[in-house]
Scaffold this motif. Structure first.
Motif, PDB file in Angstrom:
ATOM      1  N   ASN A 439       0.828  -1.214   0.000  1.00  0.00           N
ATOM      2  CA  ASN A 439       0.000   0.000   0.000  1.00  0.00           C
ATOM      3  C   ASN A 439       0.858   1.257   0.000  1.00  0.00           C
ATOM      4  O   ASN A 439       0.515   2.267  -0.626  1.00  0.00           O
ATOM      5  N   THR A 440       1.984   1.206   0.726  1.00  0.00           N
ATOM      6  CA  THR A 440       2.889   2.364   0.765  1.00  0.00           C
ATOM      7  C   THR A 440       3.466   2.641  -0.616  1.00  0.00           C
ATOM      8  O   THR A 440       3.482   3.786  -1.084  1.00  0.00           O
ATOM      9  N   LEU A 441       3.950   1.588  -1.277  1.00  0.00           N
ATOM     10  CA  LEU A 441       4.528   1.757  -2.619  1.00  0.00           C
ATOM     11  C   LEU A 441       3.485   2.283  -3.601  1.00  0.00           C
ATOM     12  O   LEU A 441       3.747   3.209  -4.376  1.00  0.00           O
ATOM     13  N   LEU A 442       2.294   1.708  -3.556  1.00  0.00           N
ATOM     14  CA  LEU A 442       1.225   2.165  -4.457  1.00  0.00           C
ATOM     15  C   LEU A 442       0.873   3.627  -4.187  1.00  0.00           C
ATOM     16  O   LEU A 442       0.686   4.410  -5.117  1.00  0.00           O
ATOM     17  N   GLY A 443       0.803   3.978  -2.898  1.00  0.00           N
ATOM     18  CA  GLY A 443       0.458   5.355  -2.540  1.00  0.00           C
ATOM     19  C   GLY A 443       1.494   6.353  -2.991  1.00  0.00           C
ATOM     20  O   GLY A 443       1.166   7.423  -3.517  1.00  0.00           O
TER      21      GLY A 443
END
Length: 802
Positions: A439-443
């Motif tokens: 989720n961090t990478l996507l965000g």
């Protein structure tokens, strides 16, 4: 077959072979302790103990256990530690290996029914619960309900409810409880307390409190365990200190004296809102009640003081711990490091780590990770990486939370290479990325409009077998929206619905924002209606997106009607809405309305942000109101906000439009002096200002500067020169620009050739146009035929008109 297997299981392990499980099982005679039981015992039975009540352990490879930074889960224990006989243990293993569904479990138990007891079955349920096999535990429980002589007793019911709560199966727990009541089971205080604890753990506070009232109405009297659960509930709920005090009063009125666990839970409830004075009073009352504070108490108190920045009080607590022979341990110091770090006191967090080292306590992975997180929040990238290096050199193995903190830190700083290097380091260390990592990478990639990277990360996530959750879907919708792909955002939303994941307010807001960016107001209206059907009330963020959708879609009448409706319904004009009104009115060139919103924003005590100031500067600039734009710029500086790139570009554009090209260049120099790097828009705007007034040498000078700072001229840059040279009759220079343009890898557009052909036509040089058209055709072989015909017909139209 199942019957044969059951008989084999009941026969026990083959003779001559020792049982695999020789551990003595814990007592299962009572599911919950009485009011006179010790606090630690009561805590372990009804509710999972808070983080401060456990020693912190991290084991990334541990299965069935969800962990969060700052919390450690005790071992679930082994299934053979639930009071089973050797036959029961063997039966447990047989069911685990051989029974796949409810029917096979029932068949297996039917064959073994004569040899089973309620205690044995309760032990089986407890054993499967400890290992996370809640479905098998529930299958056994439901089988017991169908057997008159083996119907579950109160102890077994409480055990089953706790298992469902631990596995976050709130719906199953509530359904089971209600069905038991309907079937006439006599539910005691332990069953009610277990359900209240389960609902509280799932943050269904209102429902949990309703069960408490239901309990009092049905007859079972709350005991100390029930009240301890309620204190823990109000602590999680927040802003409920008066309610906690009421519970103390009610307990004493019932003749129940608070114990150590009661006081410890109350002190922990003070952590969230940093209720230092309240925690101090509870601590004093605890001593007066002859309840001895333990390390749990002191750690909770330190957590409260640490988060509130009460350094002196925290130091006194540390000293008191040592004086009474309860020296601080690694958990104590970790509480303080984490508490200081969470409120931005990274200096104090680092000092606490040094103190523990001086005391001879070795920092562990929690210490390092908490301090790394503190540096990350403060944007101290260098200190964080130095600490990571120290951690590696001290042979302290980073865990999932360590890597997630570092990945998040680099992402916020837009250090994309370093972020992905840390991601690879994480994998190389044998640490599997979790949903937070993905989720961090996507965000990060989504917020920066990196569409290809978003696609790649999502593919890798699915390849790794990590199933998207609600937060993932929301992140993807937001990411695709920021990348300018609302169709993809809608696709993710539909995929979310197909996966059975219920959208929340964040989902709808992300989707509305994606549609708003592209001016898709019709779809935005539909999403808003869907939001209402889902029983959500649109908030200011949702309405702000709708207004942006109307503005970006050029729907000024609809925009005005929407604003009128908000006023008519007396919807609160929040800071978000007022800022939005300034932006959308500015975009639609509605000066009076924008001025009203801007003044109203300030009148209500809200400070405009940079974007709001920029909207007003741009709007005044378009209207030629240099005085008002300058006034806004001065106000911006007075409020302590520094002009950003957009501000300077708006000022350059305004001065250039008003013929104040020298002042426009001065703004560019002011920008550079303020260490704001001009972008292509800055230079293009200034080039256009000089060119518009025929100062081609000055424009060429700015062009050379543009190239010298490493920027690549775009089609707009070249078109400005082509148009100005051609209009001035300098066709050789215009043709040279086109040649240079092609050589630099920038393909001329239709506008480029239109400017050239139109200039020839306006000057009546029709005989030379054929030569120009041949030049275009010969030097740009990839030119679309329809494109070429449009350019040629343009010349014919001019000639006919003349």
């Amino acid at each position: 077959m199942a019957a044969c297997l059951a008989r084999l299981a009941l026969a026990g392990p083959p003779r001559g072979q020792p049982s695999k499980h020789q551990t003595i099982w814990e007592s299962s005679s009572s599911p919950l302790p009485s009011s006179s039981s010790s606090s630690s015992s009561s805590a372990s039975v009804v509710v999972r103990e808070p983080a401060w009540r456990k020693e912190w352990r991290y084991n990334v490879s541990q299965t069935h256990v969800k962990q969060r930074l700052g919390k450690l889960h005790g071992k679930r224990g082994q299934p053979w530690e639930s009071g089973l006989s050797d036959k029961g243990v063997y039966l447990y293993g047989s069911i685990l290996r051989m029974c796949e569904d409810d029917a096979s479990v029932s068949q297996f138990l039917n064959a073994a029914e004569e040899s089973l007891t309620i205690g044995e079955l309760s032990g089986l349920i407890k054993g499967f619960g400890k290992e996370g096999h809640w479905r098998k535990a529930l299958q056994i429980f439901n089988w017991m309900k169908r057997k008159r002589k083996l119907r579950p007793d109160c102890a077994t019911i409480a055990v089953m409810l706790r298992i469902l709560g631990r596995e976050s199966q709130l719906g199953e727990a509530r359904h089971m409880f209600d069905s038991l009541k309907e079937e006439g089971y006599s539910l005691d205080v332990y069953a009610y307390t277990s359900l209240i604890s389960t609902l509280s753990r799932g943050r269904n506070f209102a429902e949990a409190l309703a069960v408490f009232e239901e309990m009092k109405a049905d007859g079972p009297k709350p005991n100390i365990v029930t009240y301890n659960v309620l204190i823990d509930l109000y602590g999680k709920k927040g802003r409920s200190w008066e309610k906690i005090l009421d519970i103390f009063v009610e307990m004493k009125a019932q003749g129940i004296q608070p114990d150590e666990y009661t006081y410890n839970t109350a002190i922990t409830a003070c952590v969230g809102a940093s209720l230092c004075e309240e925690a101090k009073k509870i601590f004093a009352e605890m001593k007066m009640a002859k309840c001895s504070p333990d390390r749990v108490t002191y750690n909770a108190l330190l957590d409260v003081y640490g988060k509130a920045g009460w350094h002196e009080e925290a130091s006194k607590v540390l000293k008191e711990m040592e004086d009474i022979g309860c020296p601080p341990n690694v958990v104590t110091y970790n509480e303080l490091v984490s508490a200081f770090g969470r409120v931005g006191l990274y200096h104090e967090a680092a000092a606490m780590k040094e103190t523990m080292v001086r005391k001879g306590i070795e920092p562990d992975v929690v210490t390092y990770t908490s301090l790394l997180s503190a540096y990350s929040r403060a944007g101290r990238t260098k200190q964080a990486m130095d600490l990571y290096k120290e951690m590696r050199e001290s042979l302290c193995t980073p865990n999932l939370f360590t890597f997630n903190a570092l990945i998040d830190m680099h992402g916020k700083k837009k250090n994309f290479n370093e972020m992905m290097e840390m991601f690879e380091d994480m994998r190389a260390s044998g640490c599997a990325p979790d949903i937070v990592t993905w989720n961090t990478l996507l965000g990060v990639f989504g917020k920066n409009g990196m569409y290809e990277e978003v696609l790649k990360v999502f593919r890798d996530m699915k390849k790794a077998g990590c199933e998207p959750e609600k937060a993932t879907f929301n992140t993807l919708i937001d990411a695709y929206g920021r990348c300018g792909s609302s169709e993809q955002a809608l696709g993710i939303y539909n995929g979310m619905l197909r996966a059975g994941c219920t959208p929340d307010m964040a989902t709808f807001n992300a989707l509305l924002a994606a549609l708003a960016r592209e001016g898709r107001w019709e779809q935005a209206e539909l999403v808003l209606e869907e939001l209402k059907k889902a029983n959500y009330k649109p908030n200011d963020v949702a309405y702000a997106s709708l207004l942006h959708a109307y503005s970006n879609g050029g729907q000024v009448p609809r925009l005005k009607r929407a604003v009128d409706n908000l006023f008519a319904t007396e919807f609160p004009l929040t800071k978000i809405l007022l800022k939005t009104l300034v932006l959308v009115y500015g975009k639609c060139s509605l000066l009076e309305e924008a001025e009203f919103a801007f003044q109203e924003l300030q009148r209500r005590g809200h400070l405009p942000d940079v974007n709001t100031f920029n909207a007003m500067v741009a709007l005044y600039g378009k209207r030629g109101r240099v005085d008002k734009a300058t006034e806004i710029l001065d106000l911006m500086k007075v409020t302590g906000l520094a002009p950003d790139l957009v501000t300077y570009n708006c000022m350059i554009s305004m001065y250039g439009r008003e013929g104040m090209y020298r002042r426009a260049e001065e703004v560019l120099r002011e920008m550079q002096a303020a260490r704001k790097v001009p972008d292509l828009v800055s230079y293009n705007t200034l080039i256009f200002a000089f060119s518009k007034h025929g100062l081609m040498d000055e424009a060429a000078r700015i062009f050379n500067e543009l190239v010298s700072v490493g920027l690549q001229p775009d089609v707009f840059t070249y078109n400005t020169f082509v148009s100005c040279y051609a209009c001035a009759g300098k066709f050789t220079e215009a043709m040279n620009v086109i040649k240079h343009m092609k050589k630099s890898g920038c393909r001329p557009s239709e506008v480029t050739y239109h400017a050239l052909v139109d200039a020839y036509c306006k000057l009546g040089k029709f005989p030379e146009i054929d030569r120009v058209l041949r030049f275009i055709k010969n030097t740009d072989p990839g030119l679309d035929r329809a494109f070429y015909r449009r350019i040629a017909s343009r010349a014919t139209e001019f000639e006919l008109k003349s």
